[in-house]
Write a protein that holds these residues in place. Structure first.
Motif, PDB file in Angstrom:
ATOM      1  N   ALA A 127      42.857  32.163  -9.778  1.00 48.02           N
ATOM      2  CA  ALA A 127      44.185  31.707  -9.352  1.00 48.02           C
ATOM      3  C   ALA A 127      45.295  32.547  -9.963  1.00 48.02           C
ATOM      4  O   ALA A 127      46.284  32.878  -9.297  1.00 48.02           O
ATOM      5  N   ASN A 128      45.134  32.918 -11.245  1.00 51.13           N
ATOM      6  CA  ASN A 128      46.221  33.594 -11.972  1.00 51.13           C
ATOM      7  C   ASN A 128      46.394  35.058 -11.589  1.00 51.13           C
ATOM      8  O   ASN A 128      47.525  35.547 -11.467  1.00 51.13           O
ATOM      9  N   THR A 129      45.287  35.789 -11.438  1.00 54.02           N
ATOM     10  CA  THR A 129      45.393  37.237 -11.286  1.00 54.02           C
ATOM     11  C   THR A 129      46.155  37.643 -10.028  1.00 54.02           C
ATOM     12  O   THR A 129      47.085  38.465 -10.107  1.00 54.02           O
ATOM     13  N   PRO A 130      45.835  37.084  -8.857  1.00 52.44           N
ATOM     14  CA  PRO A 130      46.638  37.449  -7.668  1.00 52.44           C
ATOM     15  C   PRO A 130      48.095  36.981  -7.776  1.00 52.44           C
ATOM     16  O   PRO A 130      48.986  37.614  -7.216  1.00 52.44           O
ATOM     17  N   ARG A 131      48.324  35.880  -8.494  1.00 53.88           N
ATOM     18  CA  ARG A 131      49.689  35.374  -8.641  1.00 53.88           C
ATOM     19  C   ARG A 131      50.524  36.273  -9.547  1.00 53.88           C
ATOM     20  O   ARG A 131      51.680  36.589  -9.242  1.00 53.88           O
ATOM     21  N   LEU A 132      49.928  36.715 -10.654  1.00 52.11           N
ATOM     22  CA  LEU A 132      50.659  37.542 -11.609  1.00 52.11           C
ATOM     23  C   LEU A 132      50.706  39.007 -11.195  1.00 52.11           C
ATOM     24  O   LEU A 132      51.672  39.717 -11.483  1.00 52.11           O
ATOM     25  N   TYR A 188      40.119  39.799  -4.878  1.00 57.49           N
ATOM     26  CA  TYR A 188      41.059  38.746  -4.497  1.00 57.49           C
ATOM     27  C   TYR A 188      40.544  38.098  -3.218  1.00 57.49           C
ATOM     28  O   TYR A 188      40.096  38.785  -2.283  1.00 57.49           O
ATOM     29  N   ASN A 211      46.509  29.220 -18.193  1.00 54.34           N
ATOM     30  CA  ASN A 211      47.570  29.834 -17.392  1.00 54.34           C
ATOM     31  C   ASN A 211      47.686  31.338 -17.615  1.00 54.34           C
ATOM     32  O   ASN A 211      48.366  32.033 -16.854  1.00 54.34           O
ATOM     33  N   PRO A 216      50.072  40.727  -7.718  1.00 48.83           N
ATOM     34  CA  PRO A 216      49.749  40.726  -6.288  1.00 48.83           C
ATOM     35  C   PRO A 216      49.174  42.071  -5.832  1.00 48.83           C
ATOM     36  O   PRO A 216      49.510  43.126  -6.357  1.00 48.83           O
ATOM     37  N   SER A 256      41.728  43.847  -7.736  1.00 51.05           N
ATOM     38  CA  SER A 256      42.237  43.183  -6.523  1.00 51.05           C
ATOM     39  C   SER A 256      41.220  43.254  -5.389  1.00 51.05           C
ATOM     40  O   SER A 256      41.353  42.549  -4.382  1.00 51.05           O
ATOM     41  N   ASN A 280      47.170  46.833  -7.497  1.00 42.63           N
ATOM     42  CA  ASN A 280      48.038  45.666  -7.670  1.00 42.63           C
ATOM     43  C   ASN A 280      49.490  46.116  -7.853  1.00 42.63           C
ATOM     44  O   ASN A 280      49.791  47.305  -7.792  1.00 42.63           O
ATOM     45  N   SER A 281      50.370  45.176  -8.104  1.00 43.96           N
ATOM     46  CA  SER A 281      51.802  45.472  -8.153  1.00 43.96           C
ATOM     47  C   SER A 281      52.183  46.383  -9.307  1.00 43.96           C
ATOM     48  O   SER A 281      53.229  47.029  -9.271  1.00 43.96           O
TER      49      SER A 281
END
Length: 320
Positions: free
Chosen positions: A171-176, A234, A101, A178, A231, A222-223
């Motif tokens: 899965a994690n990198t774009p979620r954490l 992504y 995770n 963006p 990114s 990213n954010s």
């Protein structure tokens, strides 16, 4: 005073100031693009983690005549400003599902990191001279992101494969973190607004030539704005942007933190853009933050990223 003596003098002087309840140690740390830095770890005895203050720049200042007392004062200030919020939950690093995770990827230069890559799992893109490497996002607050680079030895301990890491990080990198795409002119205005310097806005606009006649440029990051060039990988990010602009894309790797995107048209000189990227890397971007001297082309019809124009010098070299 020679460099090694300076390092020991700083460590011993701060040890005397802080007292016996603190542990201080010197460590050589390999950073991105082969950069080797000497760090001073400062922490209280028994703590599982400690902030590191890098001393290379301080030695340069000392060589130019800055008093040692001022340097010691600055190091102490950096230490107090970078205190870790809390000890990271190391026990979680023994639980495979907890680890997965936290896995994220970052994008770095392949050629400039050949030595480092021998010791860490990675996903290479040899035709692009880029590679994805993996970290654990251990702790995140408003002002702090604590990460740890994953080494081959960790895979053996956890029983993971590189593919396991990639699937988790995908899965994690774009979620954490963006992705964010904004026009370059908007980014420049924000920088000028934050610094309250209108002169800076004009200087940046002149440097990047954001006049109405120049091709529109967009910043992809990213954010957080940290390690945001990753990114680029992504899923769907380039495809969606190319479709929205009904155009192929030219990618300028401005640093590991962001890339510039230009919708392609026949008036764009790839050679001139390549020369600009190389010049900016050499003159403006810190060595540790450089990503590539090449520029890239994204094909909307093929959904593929390739080198658009090859610089004669990879990251880590001087002018040819």
């Amino acid at each position: 005073m020679v460099y090694e003596t300076f390092l020991e003098t700083v460590k011993n002087s701060l040890k005397e100031t802080l007292g016996d309840e603190f542990d201080l140690s010197l460590q050589s740390v390999q950073k991105n693009n082969g950069l080797q830095l000497d760090g001073l770890c400062i922490g209280k005895a028994g703590e599982k983690s400690a902030p590191t203050v890098y001393l290379n720049q301080f030695y340069q200042e000392f060589s130019y005549g800055r008093p040692l007392e001022d340097i010691l004062s600055d190091i102490l200030s950096l230490y107090h400003d970078s205190l870790l919020p809390m000890s990271p939950p190391f026990e979680e690093l023994l639980i495979p599902d907890q680890i997965k995770n936290k896995v994220i990827f970052r994008l770095i230069s392949k050629t400039a990191n050949e030595t480092l890559l021998k010791d860490i799992p990675h996903i290479p893109y040899p035709d692009l001279d880029l590679t994805l490497v993996f970290c654990l996002a251990l702790q995140r607050t408003k002002d702090c992101l604590m990460t740890a680079l994953i080494h081959n030895s960790h895979l053996h301990t956890w029983g993971f494969s590189t593919e396991d890491l990639f699937l988790a990080a995908k899965a994690n990198t774009p979620r954490l973190f963006p992705a964010r795409i904004r026009s370059l002119s908007e980014v420049i205005k924000d920088i000028a607004r934050e610094t309250a310097e209108k002169e800076l806005e004009g200087a940046l606009e002149e440097f990047f030539d954001t006049s109405p006649m120049s091709p529109p440029m967009f910043v992809l990051t990213n954010s957080t704005g940290i390690n945001g060039a990753s990114s680029l990988f992504y899923e769907g990010i380039l495809k969606d942007f190319a479709n929205a602009n009904d155009s192929d894309l030219i990618i300028l790797p401005s640093s590991i933190h962001e890339v510039l995107i230009i919708p392609y048209n026949d008036t764009i000189s790839l050679e001139e853009l390549s020369d600009t990227v190389f010049s900016i890397n050499q003159e403006e971007v810190p060595e540790e933050d450089r990503l590539s001297n090449h520029i890239y082309h994204y094909s909307k019809s093929k959904n593929s990223l390739t080198v658009a124009f090859t610089s004669s010098a990879p990251i880590g070299t001087e002018n040819p």
